[in-house]
Design an enzyme around this catalytic site. Structure first.
Site, PDB file in Angstrom:
ATOM      1  CG  HIS A 123      14.132  -0.424  -0.955  1.00 62.37           C
ATOM      2  ND1 HIS A 123      15.396  -1.063  -0.714  1.00 62.37           N
ATOM      3  CD2 HIS A 123      14.289  -0.012  -2.389  1.00 62.37           C
ATOM      4  CE1 HIS A 123      16.058  -0.984  -1.454  1.00 62.37           C
ATOM      5  NE2 HIS A 123      15.420  -0.595  -2.568  1.00 62.37           N
TER       6      HIS A 123
ATOM      7  CB  SER B  85     -10.586  -8.585  18.630  1.00 61.31           C
ATOM      8  OG  SER B  85     -10.195  -8.145  20.211  1.00 61.31           O
TER       9      SER B  85
ATOM     10  CE  LYS C  97      -7.116  -5.767  15.697  1.00 58.43           C
ATOM     11  NZ  LYS C  97      -6.449  -6.267  16.899  1.00 58.43           N
TER      12      LYS C  97
ATOM     13  CD  GLU D   6      -2.573 -12.263  11.827  1.00 52.41           C
ATOM     14  OE1 GLU D   6      -2.605 -12.609  13.059  1.00 52.41           O
ATOM     15  OE2 GLU D   6      -3.252 -11.170  11.413  1.00 52.41           O
TER      16      GLU D   6
END
Ligand code: ARG
Length: 459
Positions: A156, A277, A283, A290
């Site tokens: 979970h 980024s 970043k 992704e």
């Protein structure tokens, strides 16, 4: 250009219809399969006495030259042709003369396209199998590197029990082994020759379908000519194998994205597999992971597409079936691209042992071990579970952990606690006590790694 099927009709269709109907822009990638199939067909016609030796030689040599010229770039595939089958046959006939028109004896484009596509799916399956193998190897090697790295295991998405990072990684190796087996198992259903089914009903010529299938390396011929030209199960099965593989890659990608976030920082990807980024200098984005997660959607779309194309089709061939190509091409291309980036991304990633261990030390992850301890001392598990729940509640209220609670405090919950409890809840100990088959102990993980490596050696 006169249509292949000009005869009864003028063969002159509107430019709009022609463009709409044509598949050459995408099925040109089947040129090799089409020519290989045609060479085997010419050989079969010759073997059965339907064409002479000289005619067969002319056709086979002519086809080999067409193949060679396409591969060297000397021959450009003409996008105005209706499809790749038409283009190859017309080019051959232009080059070798009237004998070229004999090639299509005892054959139809309906069985021809089914054959070409099966050969293509077989080729792509082999490429995907090799790529899965490379990824499984990368995962097994990473699991070996981190077989003793203690980390939090989750259910979970809540910290559940301590595990080793190697154990977690291996779960993906076993999913991918199943994918490998699924693609491999499908081969026996793809490696079936539809050629000789002709338009749908077979042929009046005395052909040898088994000879032609064997010449192409296919295992057998299909039993029913109507099924032979109507069946696209092999496409749906292939894309469905692709979809399930993508599901696994996408779950793995999702975890990598989570793990590389500052909230977890269990893992860092190498610079080669991250992006920055354009505005935020701090970043490091996990774009590859992704994209794998995102591209999974396309493959699901391909699967829905093929199932939907097929579901309402009457037998036998219908032009709807031309829609199968781009779906399978897209699924194969996507899966190959995802596997190609995933293997080196995994091979070059670094796990942060300290961060993973720190996560394992929070969240009362050893509470099950405390309950097991009490159970082994004679408390039935259900009541041991309840006592330990109360202890966790007490710790939370008093800002303590199971490790920092004194023996006196433990005694206020149960007289069965003794000083050996601290060893029982030591995180490393919790991991290494889980010696059950498939469990998380280092010894068990080592066994799993050898199972994976044995599989890789065998295939
Ligand atoms: N381009 C067609 C396809 O991909 C080839 C088969 C054409 N057959 C026909 N009867 N029109 O399905």
């Amino acid at each position: 250009m006169e249509k292949l099927w000009a005869g009864l009709s003028s063969g002159k269709v509107s430019e709009i219809a022609d463009d709409f109907n044509s598949s050459i822009k995408f099925d040109k990638r089947l040129y090799k399969e089409d020519i290989t199939g045609s060479i085997a067909h010419a050989q079969m016609l010759n073997k059965c006495g339907i064409i002479t030796d000289a005619e067969a030689d002319t056709l086979v040599n002519g086809l080999s030259l067409v193949l060679n010229d396409i591969e060297t770039g000397a021959l450009k595939i003409d996008d105005r042709a209706e499809d790749i089958h038409t283009f190859v046959e017309e080019t051959l006939t232009e080059r070798v003369g009237a004998v070229g028109k004999k090639l299509h004896t005892a054959r139809s484009r309906n069985d021809q396209v089914a054959l070409d596509f099966r050969l293509y799916i077989l080729k792509e399956t082999q490429a995907i199998l090799a790529a899965i193998k490379t990824l499984v190897k990368a995962i097994a090697d990473k699991a070996e590197e981190y077989k003793d790295a203690v980390c939090a295991g989750y259910t979970h998405l809540q910290r559940a029990q301590p595990i080793t990072f190697g154990h977690h990684l291996l779960a993906y190796a076993f999913m991918l082994i199943r994918d490998y087996e699924r693609f491999n198992d499908a081969v026996k259903r793809v490696s079936v020759s539809p050629i000789g089914s002709c338009a749908l009903a077979g042929t009046t010529y005395n052909t040898d379908r088994a000879f032609e299938a064997a010449a192409l390396g296919l295992s057998r011929v299909c039993e029913n000519s109507i099924d032979g030209v109507s069946d696209r199960d092999f496409v749906a099965e292939f894309i469905s194998c692709c979809a399930l593989l993508q599901t696994h890659l996408s779950r793995f990608a999702e975890e990598i994205i989570l793990w590389t976030s500052w909230e977890f920082k269990f893992v860092s990807l190498s610079d080669e597999f991250t992006t920055g980024s354009s505005i935020m200098p701090q970043k490091r984005n996990s774009d590859m992971a992704e994209l794998v997660r995102g591209k999974t959607g396309r493959v699901f779309g391909d699967l829905t597409g093929i199932l939907t194309v097929l579901k309402g089709l009457p037998l036998a061939y219908n032009k709807d079936m031309q829609e199968d190509k781009e779906l399978a091409f897209d699924a194969a291309d996507t899966v190959k691209a995802c596997l190609a980036v995933f293997a080196p991304m995994v091979a070059t990633m670094t796990a942060h042992r300290e961060n993973m261990k720190a996560a394992a030390q929070k969240g009362f992850i050893n509470a099950t071990d405390l309950a097991d301890y009490l159970t082994k001392k004679g408390e039935p598990f259900r009541s041991a579970y309840k006592i330990c729940g109360e202890i966790v509640g007490y710790c939370i209220k008093n800002g303590k952990t199971l490790e920092t609670l004194s023996l006196d405090e433990y005694h206020s919950f149960s007289g069965l606690f003794e000083s050996d409890l601290y060893k029982a809840i030591d995180i490393e100990n919790c991991v290494n006590k889980r010696v059950s088959e498939g469990g998380t102990s280092v010894a068990s993980v080592e066994k799993q790694i050898s199972t994976v490596n044995d599989f890789l050696h065998k295939i």
